[in-house]
Design a protein around this motif. Sequence first.
Motif, short mmCIF file in Angstrom:
data_model
loop_
_atom_site.label_atom_id
_atom_site.label_comp_id
_atom_site.label_asym_id
_atom_site.label_seq_id
_atom_site.Cartn_x
_atom_site.Cartn_y
_atom_site.Cartn_z
N ILE A 166 18.03 -19.67 -7.04
CA ILE A 166 17.37 -18.60 -7.58
C ILE A 166 18.08 -17.30 -6.97
O ILE A 166 17.94 -17.34 -5.61
N VAL A 167 18.90 -16.75 -7.77
CA VAL A 167 19.55 -15.48 -7.09
C VAL A 167 19.29 -14.01 -8.09
O VAL A 167 19.02 -14.31 -9.20
N ASP A 168 19.41 -12.90 -7.45
CA ASP A 168 19.25 -11.75 -8.53
C ASP A 168 20.72 -11.30 -8.59
O ASP A 168 21.58 -11.61 -8.10
N THR A 169 20.70 -10.25 -9.50
CA THR A 169 21.99 -9.85 -9.71
C THR A 169 22.49 -8.59 -9.31
O THR A 169 23.20 -7.64 -9.48
N LYS A 170 21.70 -8.26 -8.01
CA LYS A 170 21.93 -7.20 -7.06
C LYS A 170 22.12 -5.61 -7.67
O LYS A 170 22.65 -4.95 -7.33
N THR A 171 21.02 -5.61 -8.82
CA THR A 171 21.08 -4.26 -9.51
C THR A 171 19.57 -3.86 -9.55
O THR A 171 18.73 -4.67 -10.28
N ASP A 172 19.34 -2.75 -8.92
CA ASP A 172 17.71 -2.11 -9.23
C ASP A 172 17.67 -1.56 -10.30
O ASP A 172 18.55 -0.34 -10.57
N PHE A 173 16.62 -1.68 -11.03
CA PHE A 173 16.45 -0.97 -12.61
C PHE A 173 15.36 0.10 -12.30
O PHE A 173 15.53 1.19 -12.44
N LEU A 174 14.08 -0.38 -11.89
CA LEU A 174 13.14 0.68 -11.80
C LEU A 174 12.48 0.31 -10.47
O LEU A 174 12.39 -0.64 -9.93
N LYS A 175 12.10 1.75 -10.03
CA LYS A 175 11.75 1.90 -8.62
C LYS A 175 10.59 2.73 -8.50
O LYS A 175 10.58 3.74 -9.31
N ARG A 176 9.29 1.92 -8.51
CA ARG A 176 8.05 2.49 -8.59
C ARG A 176 6.92 2.19 -7.48
O ARG A 176 7.17 1.18 -6.69
N GLY A 177 6.04 3.04 -7.27
CA GLY A 177 4.90 2.62 -6.54
C GLY A 177 3.76 1.80 -7.18
O GLY A 177 3.56 1.89 -8.37
N ILE A 178 3.24 1.06 -6.33
CA ILE A 178 2.03 0.33 -6.72
C ILE A 178 0.86 0.58 -6.08
O ILE A 178 0.69 1.17 -4.66
N GLY A 179 -0.41 0.93 -6.60
CA GLY A 179 -1.65 1.36 -5.93
C GLY A 179 -2.67 0.55 -6.82
O GLY A 179 -2.56 -0.28 -7.49
N PHE A 180 -4.08 0.90 -5.97
CA PHE A 180 -5.35 0.40 -6.47
C PHE A 180 -5.52 1.33 -7.78
O PHE A 180 -5.53 2.36 -7.82
N GLY A 181 -6.27 0.45 -8.77
CA GLY A 181 -6.80 1.42 -10.06
C GLY A 181 -8.16 1.66 -10.00
O GLY A 181 -8.84 0.86 -9.50
N LEU A 182 -8.34 2.84 -10.43
CA LEU A 182 -9.86 3.37 -10.26
C LEU A 182 -10.31 3.89 -11.86
O LEU A 182 -9.16 4.29 -12.69
N GLN A 183 -11.54 4.16 -12.17
CA GLN A 183 -11.86 4.71 -13.33
C GLN A 183 -11.41 6.10 -13.22
O GLN A 183 -11.07 6.87 -12.18
N LYS A 184 -11.31 6.48 -14.64
CA LYS A 184 -11.02 8.06 -14.65
C LYS A 184 -11.81 8.63 -14.14
O LYS A 184 -13.06 8.94 -14.42
N GLY A 185 -11.49 9.89 -13.29
CA GLY A 185 -12.49 10.75 -12.36
C GLY A 185 -13.39 10.01 -11.48
O GLY A 185 -14.64 10.43 -11.13
N SER A 186 -12.98 8.85 -10.79
CA SER A 186 -13.62 8.28 -10.23
C SER A 186 -14.08 8.87 -8.60
O SER A 186 -13.27 9.38 -8.41
N PRO A 187 -15.37 8.91 -8.55
CA PRO A 187 -15.56 9.68 -7.04
C PRO A 187 -15.07 9.06 -5.78
O PRO A 187 -15.29 9.51 -4.73
N PHE A 188 -14.62 7.88 -5.99
CA PHE A 188 -14.04 6.91 -4.70
C PHE A 188 -12.72 7.35 -4.38
O PHE A 188 -12.02 6.88 -3.14
N LYS A 189 -11.97 8.24 -5.49
CA LYS A 189 -10.45 8.13 -5.18
C LYS A 189 -10.28 8.98 -3.97
O LYS A 189 -9.28 8.58 -3.22
N ASN A 190 -10.83 10.16 -3.58
CA ASN A 190 -10.47 10.81 -2.51
C ASN A 190 -10.87 10.13 -1.12
O ASN A 190 -10.03 9.97 -0.17
N LEU A 191 -12.11 9.35 -1.12
CA LEU A 191 -12.41 8.50 0.12
C LEU A 191 -11.28 7.37 0.21
O LEU A 191 -11.02 7.23 1.34
N ILE A 192 -10.90 6.66 -0.67
CA ILE A 192 -10.15 5.61 -0.64
C ILE A 192 -8.58 6.03 -0.24
O ILE A 192 -8.05 5.61 0.61
N ASN A 193 -8.15 7.01 -0.96
CA ASN A 193 -6.99 7.80 -0.72
C ASN A 193 -6.84 8.19 1.20
O ASN A 193 -5.73 8.24 1.68
#
Length: 365
Positions: free
Chosen positions: A248-275
């Motif tokens: 298995i090989v890749d085609t040596k071309t990057d298409f999308l480059k993005r970050g991954i993180g943990f998901g939280l509820q909208k307006g979660s009070p834990f966001k600042n603490l976890i960050n």
Amino acid sequence: MVGMLQTDDADAAVAPLSITKIRSISIDFTIPIQMVSTRLYIRRPVLVGSWTLYGQPFDGFLWACVPVFLVVCGASLWLLNWATVKNGVNDHCILIEDAFWIMFCGIVQQSTIVEPRPMSGRIVFFAGFWTGLILFTCYSAILVSILTTRQPQLPFRNFEGLLENPDWNLGVRTNTALADALALAPPGSPMRLSWETFVGKDPINNLPSNNDDALNSVLKGNYAFFANKEYIIYRLQRVLPLKQAMDIVDTKTDFLKRGIGFGLQKGSPFKNLINHVLHKMTQKGHLDRLKRKWWPNIAREPEGAYPTPGFKEVFTVFIVWGGGIVVSVMLLACERFVFKRGPESTPATPTMLPQKFAFRQDISG
């Protein structure tokens, strides 16, 4: 997990979720814990041979110059030898065909029983021999480099090339950000066309639910899998057997480059603490150490094998061999035709060999 955060069934999704604008409308994300890129993964293509392999060290112009050089050197050697014989400097006459043969042997670095005797002829022979040595050395070096660096040719490198191969399939994990990136790409773009052309025609096989099923489809051939590079590397290094991972090989071309993180509820009070905690872990290098532990860069290489050429590569040699036989037969027919029409030669007087034993017969009268 995004749905569970929206319906308040979960406070946090401790999983590597891709941070996208569409998801950010419904949920919040922590700071990125890793940056990932996406690539197309295919089965390693087979190394295809070419019957022009042994002609690749020189370009067409140089190949055309070699016979011209042979003719010029052979003619020069014959003319110089003829001039020395005519002027009485040399009594050894060289036929024109012998002159060409001498120069040909010099180019291919072989010896010959006929050699030029005058100094002028030897200088021409030395110049031709030295030129042939340089050409022979360059040809050998470049040919060895080509044989040792041959790599299989990828059928395509991006979605534009994939669209030119209608016999292929495209897979992407269902219910993921990558599937949304293809389905919601701008209309008419290569990614959107690939989604409509390949994934849409067979969603059951082209929308796998996990990476292992998709990689098994890749191993069967003519199947491209659109996935995060870091996740596939982990499976190739830690999960799949070596033989399958090397296929298995890749085609040596990057298409999308993005970050991954943990998901939280909208307006979660834990966001600042976890960050805050993730920021401290990043500063102290804890995240890098965890990445090296669970995503180690293991060098898995296939078993060493010599890039031996096959019959298709050496077919050029057989073409030369067959062409030489055909030319020799044609010349034989021409010689027979010419000598048959020429004046009849006087039959040679047979010579008597000396007798080893002598007999004498006495005649009595």
